[in-house]
Design an enzyme around this catalytic site. Structure first.
Site, PDB file in Angstrom:
ATOM      1  N   SER A  42     -45.749 -95.619   4.823  1.00  0.00           N
ATOM      2  CA  SER A  42     -44.563 -96.142   4.071  1.00  0.00           C
ATOM      3  C   SER A  42     -45.400 -96.558   2.739  1.00  0.00           C
ATOM      4  O   SER A  42     -45.867 -95.709   2.062  1.00  0.00           O
ATOM      5  CB  SER A  42     -44.100 -97.401   4.773  1.00  0.00           C
ATOM      6  OG  SER A  42     -42.781 -97.932   4.075  1.00  0.00           O
ATOM      7  N   ASP A 163     -38.820 -93.908   7.328  1.00  0.00           N
ATOM      8  CA  ASP A 163     -40.064 -94.497   7.372  1.00  0.00           C
ATOM      9  C   ASP A 163     -40.807 -94.214   8.596  1.00  0.00           C
ATOM     10  O   ASP A 163     -40.686 -94.444   9.834  1.00  0.00           O
ATOM     11  CB  ASP A 163     -39.567 -95.842   7.205  1.00  0.00           C
ATOM     12  CG  ASP A 163     -40.717 -96.768   7.002  1.00  0.00           C
ATOM     13  OD1 ASP A 163     -41.792 -96.793   7.558  1.00  0.00           O
ATOM     14  OD2 ASP A 163     -40.674 -97.598   5.878  1.00  0.00           O
TER      15      ASP A 163
END
Length: 284
Positions: A42, A163
């Site tokens: 991320s 993510d």
């Protein structure tokens, strides 16, 4: 500590808390500390990209200066476009116009860079790497940073991704599985932190086409807390080295307060320098 071919660098995500990581990495770059393997999630993947291209303070500019100038976090964007972040600014204008990414340095960097994504079809983590295809590299990092519920699904190689922190927030096990025996982990939470959010079953109408993703989302808090416990045990046993914030955390995933972000960045830079000096860190 001498960095060898068996040393891995692990970068946690955390949205805007990632400014801490950008501070640590800027300190590493100042002292020319380079790791041969970087696995990142991320916001950690976004910051790791600038580390891989040896562009000091580039990630800081993105996280702080550019936020102040372009205000790229917006609830209006979420309502209008289904994403809280302005993807055009972050993944098009920033790397191509505002602070151009040094693809040449990245391509010639012998280190391996992997970004963690979550495969929406399988609900499992994917560890993706790309050295030469600029568009694919951008899509990988964008997917790794696509927070569930507030960002759109991103396709990589035709596969829907979100993510990586949904299933593997701190990929130290991945670093081990790829043959590395020493690990430096940069976290974006204080020691002892555990999420108190309850894990809730995701309704069928949310991500209705991806039942395995819903299962992963329904377990992500418990999994994250298990990873935090593992990290602290490994740290206490001397199996890994951890750099994490020491001041009380005042930055959340979508914090827009530039002063708070600046303080967290400076703390990261200071602790990065301290780590280099205390461990007498030397690069490969």
């Amino acid at each position: 500590m001498k960095i060898t071919a068996k040393t891995g660098l692990v970068l946690e995500g955390g949205g805007m808390r990632g400014v801490f990581t950008s501070g640590v990495l800027d300190a590493f770059m100042k002292h020319e500390i380079w790791f041969p393997y970087v696995v990142a999630v991320s916001a950690g993947a976004c910051n790791g990209l600038s580390y891989m291209s040896h562009q000091a303070r580039r990630a800081r500019y993105s996280n702080i200066d550019m936020l102040k100038k372009y205000d790229y976090i917006s609830l209006k964007k979420l309502i209008k476009d289904g994403t809280i972040f302005d993807a055009n600014i972050l993944y098009d204008r920033f790397p191509n116009e505002i602070v151009p990414y040094d693809y040449d340095t990245y391509e010639h960097n012998p280190a391996v860079f992997e970004a963690v994504t979550t495969n929406c079809l399988t609900g499992r983590a994917e560890y993706l790497s790309e050295r030469y295809d600029h568009q694919r590299l951008t899509q990988i990092v964008k997917a790794s940073s696509s927070l569930p519920f507030v960002a759109q699904i991103t396709k990589v190689d035709g596969i829907p991704m979100l993510d990586g922190g949904i299933v593997d927030s701190i990929p130290v096990v991945r670093s081990m599985d790829t043959g590395h025996t020493e690990h430096v982990v940069i976290l974006t939470r204080n020691r002892g932190y555990r999420s108190s959010e309850p894990d809730l079953k995701v309704p069928r109408f949310v991500y209705s086409r991806y039942p395995r993703l819903r299962v992963a989302l329904s377990r992500r808090v418990a999994e994250y807390n298990r990873q935090l416990e593992l990290i602290e045990r490994m740290e206490d046993w001397g199996e890994i080295m951890v750099i994490r914030p020491e001041r009380p955390m005042e930055v959340g995933r979508v914090t827009r307060d530039v002063e708070k972000l600046e303080r967290l960045y400076e703390e990261g830079f200071m602790l990065g320098e301290r780590f280099v000096n205390q461990e007498q860190l030397t690069g490969v």
